[in-house]
Design an enzyme around this catalytic site. Structure first.
Site, PDB file in Angstrom:
ATOM      1  CG  ASP A  34      -1.990  -1.017   1.152  1.00  0.00           C
ATOM      2  OD1 ASP A  34      -2.069  -1.699   0.105  1.00  0.00           O
ATOM      3  OD2 ASP A  34      -2.745  -1.164   2.140  1.00  0.00           O
ATOM      4  CD  GLU A  36       6.614  -1.366  -3.139  1.00  0.00           C
ATOM      5  OE1 GLU A  36       7.698  -1.567  -3.685  1.00  0.00           O
ATOM      6  OE2 GLU A  36       5.779  -2.272  -2.937  1.00  0.00           O
ATOM      7  CG  ASP A  38      -0.986   5.173  -0.335  1.00  0.00           C
ATOM      8  OD1 ASP A  38      -1.858   4.965  -1.209  1.00  0.00           O
ATOM      9  OD2 ASP A  38      -1.144   4.895   0.870  1.00  0.00           O
ATOM     10  CG  LEU A  84     -31.758 -12.059 -16.979  1.00  0.00           C
ATOM     11  CD1 LEU A  84     -30.682 -12.814 -16.216  1.00  0.00           C
ATOM     12  CD2 LEU A  84     -31.705 -12.426 -18.455  1.00  0.00           C
ATOM     13  CD  GLU A 112     -22.802 -15.377 -16.398  1.00  0.00           C
ATOM     14  OE1 GLU A 112     -23.363 -14.337 -16.006  1.00  0.00           O
ATOM     15  OE2 GLU A 112     -22.371 -15.522 -17.545  1.00  0.00           O
ATOM     16  CE  LYS A 114     -31.391 -11.719 -10.934  1.00  0.00           C
ATOM     17  NZ  LYS A 114     -31.393 -10.543 -10.072  1.00  0.00           N
ATOM     18  CG  ASP A 116     -28.902  -8.227  -4.141  1.00  0.00           C
ATOM     19  OD1 ASP A 116     -29.564  -7.599  -4.987  1.00  0.00           O
ATOM     20  OD2 ASP A 116     -29.286  -8.447  -2.979  1.00  0.00           O
ATOM     21  NE  ARG A 135     -32.740  -3.408 -16.941  1.00  0.00           N
ATOM     22  CZ  ARG A 135     -33.981  -3.367 -16.482  1.00  0.00           C
ATOM     23  NH1 ARG A 135     -34.236  -2.809 -15.331  1.00  0.00           N
ATOM     24  NH2 ARG A 135     -34.960  -3.899 -17.169  1.00  0.00           N
ATOM     25  CD  GLU A 169     -26.059  -6.422 -11.079  1.00  0.00           C
ATOM     26  OE1 GLU A 169     -26.131  -6.462 -12.333  1.00  0.00           O
ATOM     27  OE2 GLU A 169     -27.051  -6.357 -10.348  1.00  0.00           O
ATOM     28  CE1 TYR A 221     -24.887  -8.638 -16.354  1.00  0.00           C
ATOM     29  CE2 TYR A 221     -23.995  -8.770 -14.131  1.00  0.00           C
ATOM     30  CZ  TYR A 221     -24.896  -8.232 -15.036  1.00  0.00           C
ATOM     31  OH  TYR A 221     -25.794  -7.294 -14.631  1.00  0.00           O
ATOM     32  CE  LYS A 286     -25.976 -14.191 -18.261  1.00  0.00           C
ATOM     33  NZ  LYS A 286     -24.855 -13.257 -18.111  1.00  0.00           N
ATOM     34  CE  LYS A 310     -34.627 -12.487  -7.127  1.00  0.00           C
ATOM     35  NZ  LYS A 310     -35.149 -11.246  -7.539  1.00  0.00           N
ATOM     36  CB  CYS A 404     -52.359  -4.851  30.953  1.00  0.00           C
ATOM     37  SG  CYS A 404     -51.183  -3.616  30.364  1.00  0.00           S
ATOM     38  CB  CYS A 407     -52.013  -0.966  33.850  1.00  0.00           C
ATOM     39  SG  CYS A 407     -53.281  -1.725  32.826  1.00  0.00           S
ATOM     40  CB  CYS A 422     -54.365  -3.166  27.928  1.00  0.00           C
ATOM     41  SG  CYS A 422     -54.507  -2.083  29.369  1.00  0.00           S
ATOM     42  CB  CYS A 427     -52.846   1.114  30.394  1.00  0.00           C
ATOM     43  SG  CYS A 427     -51.353   0.126  30.194  1.00  0.00           S
TER      44      CYS A 427
HETATM   45  S1  IVH Z   1     -27.376 -11.023 -17.628  1.00  0.00           S
HETATM   46  C1  IVH Z   1     -29.618  -9.776 -21.339  1.00  0.00           C
HETATM   47  N1  IVH Z   1     -25.967 -11.952 -15.635  1.00  0.00           N
HETATM   48  O1  IVH Z   1     -29.939  -9.280 -12.825  1.00  0.00           O
HETATM   49  C2  IVH Z   1     -29.023 -10.298 -20.109  1.00  0.00           C
HETATM   50  N2  IVH Z   1     -27.585 -10.275 -15.151  1.00  0.00           N
HETATM   51  O2  IVH Z   1     -32.932  -9.615 -13.846  1.00  0.00           O
HETATM   52  C3  IVH Z   1     -28.635  -9.259 -19.156  1.00  0.00           C
HETATM   53  N3  IVH Z   1     -27.618  -9.593 -12.797  1.00  0.00           N
HETATM   54  O3  IVH Z   1     -30.602  -6.496 -14.847  1.00  0.00           O
HETATM   55  C4  IVH Z   1     -28.418  -9.656 -17.784  1.00  0.00           C
HETATM   56  N4  IVH Z   1     -26.013 -10.904 -12.097  1.00  0.00           N
HETATM   57  O4  IVH Z   1     -28.736  -6.314 -13.108  1.00  0.00           O
HETATM   58  C5  IVH Z   1     -26.942 -11.104 -15.999  1.00  0.00           C
HETATM   59  N5  IVH Z   1     -24.593 -12.841 -13.981  1.00  0.00           N
HETATM   60  C6  IVH Z   1     -25.555 -11.993 -14.349  1.00  0.00           C
HETATM   61  C7  IVH Z   1     -26.183 -11.138 -13.430  1.00  0.00           C
HETATM   62  C8  IVH Z   1     -27.214 -10.300 -13.872  1.00  0.00           C
HETATM   63  C9  IVH Z   1     -26.880  -9.971 -11.751  1.00  0.00           C
HETATM   64  C10 IVH Z   1     -28.717  -8.607 -12.714  1.00  0.00           C
HETATM   65  C11 IVH Z   1     -28.710  -7.544 -13.777  1.00  0.00           C
HETATM   66  C12 IVH Z   1     -29.978  -7.709 -14.539  1.00  0.00           C
HETATM   67  C13 IVH Z   1     -30.837  -8.507 -13.593  1.00  0.00           C
HETATM   68  C14 IVH Z   1     -31.706  -9.454 -14.385  1.00  0.00           C
END
Ligand code: IVH
Length: 667
Positions: A34, A36, A38, A84, A112, A114, A116, A135, A169, A221, A286, A310, A404, A407, A422, A427
């Site tokens: 760190d 170096e 900086d 998606l 992959e 997903k 958050d 987006r 993301e 992604y 995918k 999900k 109660c 009270c 009550c 009270c």
């Molecule tokens: S692919 C056309 N891959 O989830 C395909 N989305 O409901 C575009 N997200 O809006 C999305 N991880 O914000 C893709 N490995 C992943 C993802 C991912 C998170 C989010 C992304 C997207 C939403 C889809």
């Protein structure tokens, strides 16, 4: 230093710093210390200042932030940023798989995580980052370049001098949210509820210094134009983006064939999920072949070649230590679970509401049970179930109380109702809750009279009924002497109390705590009755004839305003100088707001939804939580929910953040 010498040193430092950034933030494999880092960074900053002719928008010095914008520009996506379709179980994944097979497509997929967070589109020209966008609604996003530049894993310059768009993301690591919330707790700021909101809020900062401090990160992604680079599969696209210098989740992404392998991936990921340093809320599946993706095409909203599985809400086990009872302002008794503290989705849970006796009986909870906890709607903790197989026999039966807890008076349960009450109007618990309600934000909005202070004042005997609040100024000296209350905070509190006298009547009406009268009904009533005398002189029929007021509410209102004690209270408040008239229409009107019904969805950067709702109401608008044909306008922030889709379906006017902000700014 000479110009030429400076130029080559600048280039060398940039190269070293870019490499160090890449190794540290993309490969997670630091190569220099760190110190170096900086020292190189400082040297480069100095040289760039001394030789501004060599300044570059892609210099690693730009990663620290500092750029401030005055508004977010709109950006139209060349290729829409689709989301998606969500699926929630294996049967739905099988349906997807069968549709793929039916189309004669080879069932090879990339699985992959997903992530958050929020999706981002990154644009490079001749290998240099030129802009980044959110987006938004998928068609139009917002220019967030100034903040994205501060994200360490986003290269400002990639390994080939090409024009390219890349998507992925932006997320906030779990630990960063924890630290941020620790700090916010100390500063008395409201806590951020989850990593997604925290990341979205950070990226919507006008000042990039703030975004830089939030330590955001990325996983990349999606490559929108793979054919431009002769790429044939999604797997190759991921590899290509990684080679360019992007952070691609190599250890997570996996090519699988058929349904069993998808299932295996889900199982393994579910097990790993809690150990990951970032939140994932599902798995994206995918189709790997890009030719097949093309063949499958899109619906109006989604690609047909991918789905998002999900996860069910995260559940964590803990011990139910006790069930305690609280008394609300209406006298309602609520059983609450006292839990051994556990972390669920990033925050500690110690209590959860158990609603009423029937709920506890239905869930068959015993004290000492091992229970699973989850967060309903990501925020409110909920006891899901007791683990029967973990019972030892030493658990204690739950017993509903008969008196109660405060009270001691005998509780009542009306026929066909689930709640115990009550009924003692004096009270102390009911009284202090009623006082807290009177001062709350949607009622008289007296800043500084929150739960803890009010409980202190109540226990000290300074405030035991509503008019006492307005007499607090007589106790100024005593208040200042109390531990924790300085002169300044007492002055502020007393000023807030005086200010509240001028509130429009709907706040008082809601604050009085008449059974069933929420803030919206209070507003509806004062718009019709205009002042408190008209309310007091109305009959049951007058109330019942109002649309949206049923017989129970009409009865509650009539009874309230014909009770001697309540009449005396209102008269006393009148004497004190509390305003008894509806001020809304006389004071505030706006052509675009008054008389309209609004629904709010998504996150707004300049305000929160509750405050905006209050503001719209104060200008004669109305707000509701769901979109229907009666809705006039839907206000859409970042990451809007299904309400946005519904609004489009019903052709309802939509205002984006920019529009509402410009109206609010000019009020
Ligand atoms: S692919 C056309 N891959 O989830 C395909 N989305 O409901 C575009 N997200 O809006 C999305 N991880 O914000 C893709 N490995 C992943 C993802 C991912 C998170 C989010 C992304 C997207 C939403 C889809």
């Amino acid at each position: 230093m000479e110009k030429n010498e400076a130029k080559s040193r600048i280039e060398e430092l940039r190269k070293r710093l870019n490499e160090a950034n890449y190794n540290y933030y993309v490969l997670d494999n630091p190569t220099i210390t760190d110190q170096e880092f900086d020292s190189y960074l400082r040297e480069l900053e100095n040289l760039e200042m001394e030789f501004p002719e060599f300044d570059s928008p892609t210099s690693p010095t730009k990663k620290v932030g500092g750029e401030v914008i005055d508004r977010f520009k709109k950006v139209k996506h060349k290729i829409p940023m689709l989301s998606l379709p969500d699926v929630f179980d294996l049967t739905e994944i099988e349906d997807f798989h069968n549709r793929i097979i039916k189309e004669n497509v080879e069932p090879a997929y990339v699985c992959e995580y997903k992530i958050d967070g929020l999706s981002v589109s990154l644009h490079y020209e001749k290998g240099e980052l030129i802009f980044a966008a959110t987006r938004g609604d998928g068609i139009t996003g917002e220019d967030i370049t100034h903040n994205v530049k501060t994200i360490k894993s986003v290269p400002l310059k990639i390994n080939q001098p090409i024009d390219i768009e890349i998507r992925g993301e932006i997320y906030m690591p779990k630990k960063v949210l924890e630290e941020l919330n620790e700090k916010r707790k100390i500063d008395g700021q409201p806590l951020l509820q989850n990593v997604r909101n925290a990341a979205a809020g950070s990226i919507r900062q006008l000042d990039s210094k703030i975004a830089a401090e939030r330590k955001l990160d990325t996983w990349i992604y999606h490559l929108p134009n793979p054919e431009d680079y002769g790429i044939k599969t999604h797997e190759e696209a991921l590899h290509f983006m990684s080679e360019l210098g992007f952070k691609v989740n190599k250890s997570a992404n996996c090519v699988v064939r058929g349904i069993e392998e998808i299932e295996k991936y889900i199982k393994e990921t579910t097990e790993k999920r809690s150990t990951l340093p970032y939140e994932i809320d599902g798995i994206v599946i995918k189709v790997n072949s890009l030719e097949s993706q093309k063949q499958l095409g899109f619906t109006s909203k989604y690609p047909k070649w991918a789905i998002a599985y999900k996860f069910p809400a995260e559940e964590v086990l803990t011990t139910l230590r006790d069930i305690i009872f609280t008394v609300g302002r209406t006298g309602r008794i609520t059983p609450n679970a006292v839990l051994d503290p556990v972390i669920v989705m990033g925050s500690t849970v110690k209590r959860a509401t158990l609603h009423n006796e029937d709920y506890v009986v239905m869930k068959d909870l015993k004290i000492g049970d091992i229970v699973s906890i989850r967060k309903a709607g990501d925020v409110i903790p909920e006891v899901v179930e007791r683990k029967l197989e973990r019972r030892t026999g030493s658990e204690q039966e739950f017993k509903m109380i008969t008196n109660c807890p405060i009270c001691g008076s005998v509780l009542e349960k009306k026929k066909d109702q689930v709640d115990h009450y009550c009924m003692n109007p004096t009270c102390p618990a009911r009284k202090s809750e009623a006082l807290i309600h009177f001062c709350s934000r949607k009622a008289m909005n007296i800043d500084g009279l929150g739960i803890e202070i009010m409980e202190d004042l109540f226990n000290l005997g300074f405030v035991t009924k509503i008019p006492d609040i307005y007499a607090l100024k007589e106790h100024k000296k005593d208040l200042i002497e109390l531990e924790g209350y300085g002169t300044k905070s007492v002055d502020n509190l007393l000023a807030a109390i005086e200010d509240s006298k001028g509130n429009s009547l709907e706040r008082l009406l809601f604050g009085l705590g008449i059974s069933g009268i929420g803030d919206k009904t209070a507003l509806l009533l004062v718009k019709i009755f205009k002042n408190v005398d008209n309310l007091m002189n109305s009959t049951y029929e007058d109330f019942k004839n109002i649309k949206d007021i049923g017989p129970t509410l009409a009865e509650n209102l009539y009874n309230y305003f014909h009770d001697v004690e309540n009449i005396a209270l209102v008269e006393e408040l009148k004497e004190i100088g509390v305003n008894m008239n509806y001020l809304g229409e006389n004071e505030r009107h706006h052509d675009l707001i008054s008389g309209k019904r609004f629904v709010l969805t998504g996150t707004l950067s300049f305000t929160d939804r509750d405050s905006l709702s209050d503001l719209l109401i104060s200008y004669g608008g109305a707000t509701s939580s769901s979109v229907s044909k009666k809705t006039d306008v839907v206000i859409v922030g970042e990451n809007p929910g299904s309400k946005y889709d519904k609004a489009r379906e019903l052709n309802i006017e939509i205002w984006d953040e920019e529009k509402i902000k410009s109206i609010v700014d000019n009020l």
